[in-house]
Design an enzyme around this catalytic site. Structure first.
Site, short mmCIF file in Angstrom:
data_model
loop_
_atom_site.label_atom_id
_atom_site.label_comp_id
_atom_site.label_asym_id
_atom_site.label_seq_id
_atom_site.Cartn_x
_atom_site.Cartn_y
_atom_site.Cartn_z
N SER A 172 1.06 -1.05 -0.44
CA SER A 172 0.21 -0.09 0.12
C SER A 172 1.01 1.26 -0.21
O SER A 172 1.85 1.45 1.06
CB SER A 172 -0.94 0.19 1.18
OG SER A 172 -1.61 0.97 1.03
N THR A 216 -6.78 2.63 -6.79
CA THR A 216 -7.59 1.64 -5.86
C THR A 216 -8.40 3.18 -6.29
O THR A 216 -8.14 4.57 -5.52
CB THR A 216 -6.92 2.16 -4.23
OG1 THR A 216 -5.91 0.32 -4.12
CG2 THR A 216 -8.11 1.96 -3.63
N LYS A 262 -8.32 -1.01 -8.86
CA LYS A 262 -9.14 -2.24 -7.71
C LYS A 262 -10.32 -1.06 -7.00
O LYS A 262 -9.64 0.04 -6.86
CB LYS A 262 -7.92 -2.15 -6.36
CG LYS A 262 -8.28 -2.61 -5.30
CD LYS A 262 -7.35 -2.99 -4.71
CE LYS A 262 -8.06 -3.64 -3.32
NZ LYS A 262 -8.04 -2.84 -1.76
C1 LIG Z 1 -6.18 -2.30 8.07
C2 LIG Z 1 -6.28 -2.52 6.20
C3 LIG Z 1 -6.36 -1.22 5.42
C4 LIG Z 1 -6.48 -1.46 4.15
N1 LIG Z 1 -5.96 -0.45 2.98
C5 LIG Z 1 -5.52 -0.20 2.00
C6 LIG Z 1 -4.99 0.46 0.78
O1 LIG Z 1 -4.18 1.74 1.79
N2 LIG Z 1 -5.11 0.62 -0.61
C7 LIG Z 1 -6.31 -0.23 -0.53
O2 LIG Z 1 -6.44 -0.62 -1.91
N3 LIG Z 1 -7.09 -0.98 0.06
C8 LIG Z 1 -6.76 -1.47 1.45
N4 LIG Z 1 -7.56 -1.92 2.15
C9 LIG Z 1 -8.17 -3.01 1.72
C10 LIG Z 1 -7.72 -4.20 1.73
O3 LIG Z 1 -6.83 -3.69 -0.20
C11 LIG Z 1 -8.69 -5.48 1.14
O4 LIG Z 1 -8.96 -4.52 -0.16
C12 LIG Z 1 -9.85 -6.22 1.50
O5 LIG Z 1 -8.73 -5.85 2.75
C13 LIG Z 1 -10.02 -7.02 1.66
O6 LIG Z 1 -10.94 -7.58 1.88
P1 LIG Z 1 -10.48 -9.09 2.93
O7 LIG Z 1 -9.90 -8.27 4.48
O8 LIG Z 1 -11.64 -9.59 3.42
O9 LIG Z 1 -9.41 -9.73 2.17
C14 LIG Z 1 -7.15 -2.50 4.01
C15 LIG Z 1 -7.93 -3.07 4.46
C16 LIG Z 1 -8.22 -3.59 5.96
C17 LIG Z 1 -7.72 -4.70 6.51
#
Ligand SMILES: Cc1cc2nc3c(=O)[nH]c(=O)nc-3n(C[C@H](O)[C@H](O)[C@H](O)COP(=O)(O)O)c2cc1C
Length: 392
Positions: A106, A164, A260
């Site tokens: 990220s 994203t 994304k």
């Molecule tokens: C704590 C946390 C931080 C996240 N930070 C980002 C991020 O910085 N950029 C991004 O594109 N998605 C971010 N996401 C989303 C994840 O990339 C992903 O889409 C999501 O966790 C998918 O769902 P799952 O946790 O059920 O696998 C984050 C998710 C979590 C849980």
């Protein structure tokens, strides 16, 4: 505790993390309807296994956006992952590279692009020829800052860019509000009891270097002083961009760009027309728009819309190998998972990450075999029934 599945790692993470940090990871937006649907909608489709097929050799290997992978799974980008364990992103990238699984860093990570890429490249067995993680970007008002980040990621060896697009404002997360969640984490009187319970985390993270957005520190962004993610998003994120921004990213990056946060087949087609090589079907793990369609329910129409013009990746709710096999049957090239690996890192660090990858690999292998197929690349819709139940 005997760790048998991803839920065991989640339970262990819950024990080891302060409540506010665990809930930041575990939670979703508002009533968490989408968060739950990401899981429960996987149950709406069932397998239609075939028999009398040769499953003596099973292959999990594939390519994702031109990069070889030993398993059709990618660690999703997670901002501030270093809050659950010091240098979590470096550990995750290194472990993923040695297992041949792509890892996406990220832009909002707590470790820098350079240290994460260097850690991954040091592994003998690599997810990509360069061993390099993928890099995820948010578009900022100051495009020059984006350009510097892209140049740094390329120079460090990243080959795949993930853009994203579902975060023009941060999703309302009530668990974080109730817990008084802050970045960096602060130990207050309220959290003092938690600090005693979570002494390992206190020693590793709270008493270590301040957790911050490592990639933004050196830019003219105030990254060092960022107090909340919400504030950073409100100040710096570009809310006005359109499809030309994707073309800008594509020309700056000059490599595969995956978008994304796509849930609509119309957007998926437009993204391909504007240069996307990959579509990541995602609702940000239910953390953004509550009430949005689940990722698995959105998947079939998006696969049909883009056809062979782009690779489709399913992201959200993946906790089992069978989930991945269902997504692949529906036409996804691979899946992304976020929280499972964060739980694993919080629970057991590098060992946890290894266990999570091993659990997914073993579960995928068994599911492919029991479905009557011998390769993840040969999975198709004929192995499933109940597709109409995915319609909302
Ligand atoms: C704590 C946390 C931080 C996240 N930070 C980002 C991020 O910085 N950029 C991004 O594109 N998605 C971010 N996401 C989303 C994840 O990339 C992903 O889409 C999501 O966790 C998918 O769902 P799952 O946790 O059920 O696998 C984050 C998710 C979590 C849980």
């Amino acid at each position: 505790m005997n760790v048998v599945n991803i839920e065991d790692l989640r339970r262990l993470a819950r024990k080891r993390l302060p409540k506010a940090i665990f809930e930041f990871v575990d939670g979703g937006a508002l009533d968490e309807v989408t968060l739950r649907a990401n899981r429960s909608d996987f149950e709406r489709v069932r397998f239609h296994p075939r028999v009398f097929t040769d499953v003596s050799q099973i292959s999990l290997a594939t390519t994702i956006l031109g990069q070889p992978a030993q398993v059709p799974l990618i660690m999703a980008p997670v901002g501030l992952c270093g809050m659950v364990r010091r240098k979590a992103e470096v550990i995750a990238a290194r472990t993923a590279a040695s297992a041949g699984m792509p890892f996406c860093l990220s832009m909002m990570a707590a470790s820098s692009i350079e240290e994460v890429c260097a850690g991954a490249a040091s592994q003998p067995q690599r997810a990509t020829p360069s061993g390099a993680p993928w890099f995820q970007l948010y578009l900022l008002k100051d495009r020059a800052m984006n350009r510097v980040l892209l140049q740094r990621a390329r120079a460090a060896g990243a080959k795949v860019l993930v853009l994203t697009v579902d975060t023009k404002t941060q999703g309302p997360r009530e668990r974080d509000i109730r817990n008084g969640f802050t970045v960096p984490p602060r130990i207050t009187m309220r959290s003092a009891f938690d600090a005693v319970r979570c002494w390992r985390w206190v020693r590793d993270v709270a008493l270590g270097p301040t957790v911050t957005f490592a990639n933004l520190k050196d830019l003219n962004s105030g990254g060092k002083d960022v107090v909340t993610i919400t504030q950073f998003i409100a100040d710096k994120y570009d809310l006005g961009y359109d499809w030309e921004a994707l073309e800008w990213c594509k020309s700056e990056w000059q490599g595969p760009v995956a978008v994304k946060g796509i849930l609509s087949p119309v957007d998926a087609k437009l993204a391909v027309q504007h240069g996307a090589s990959g579509i990541i079907v995602s609702n940000h793990g239910g953390r953004q728009l509550d009430g949005a369609i689940s990722s698995i329910a959105a998947l079939p129409a998006i696969v049909d819309a883009v056809g062979s013009d782009a690779e489709v990746i399913l992201d959200g709710g993946v906790r089992r190998g069978v989930d991945i096999v269902k997504a692949l049957c529906l036409g996804a090239r691979a899946c992304m998972a976020g929280r499972p690996f964060v739980y694993a890192l919080a629970a057991l660090g590098e060992e946890g990450m290894q266990r999570a990858i091993a659990i997914f690999k073993a579960e995928i292998e068994k599911a492919v075999m029991l479905v009557g197929c011998n390769s993840v690349q040969a999975l198709q819709r004929g192995y499933l029934q109940g597709l109409d139940r995915l319609r909302c």
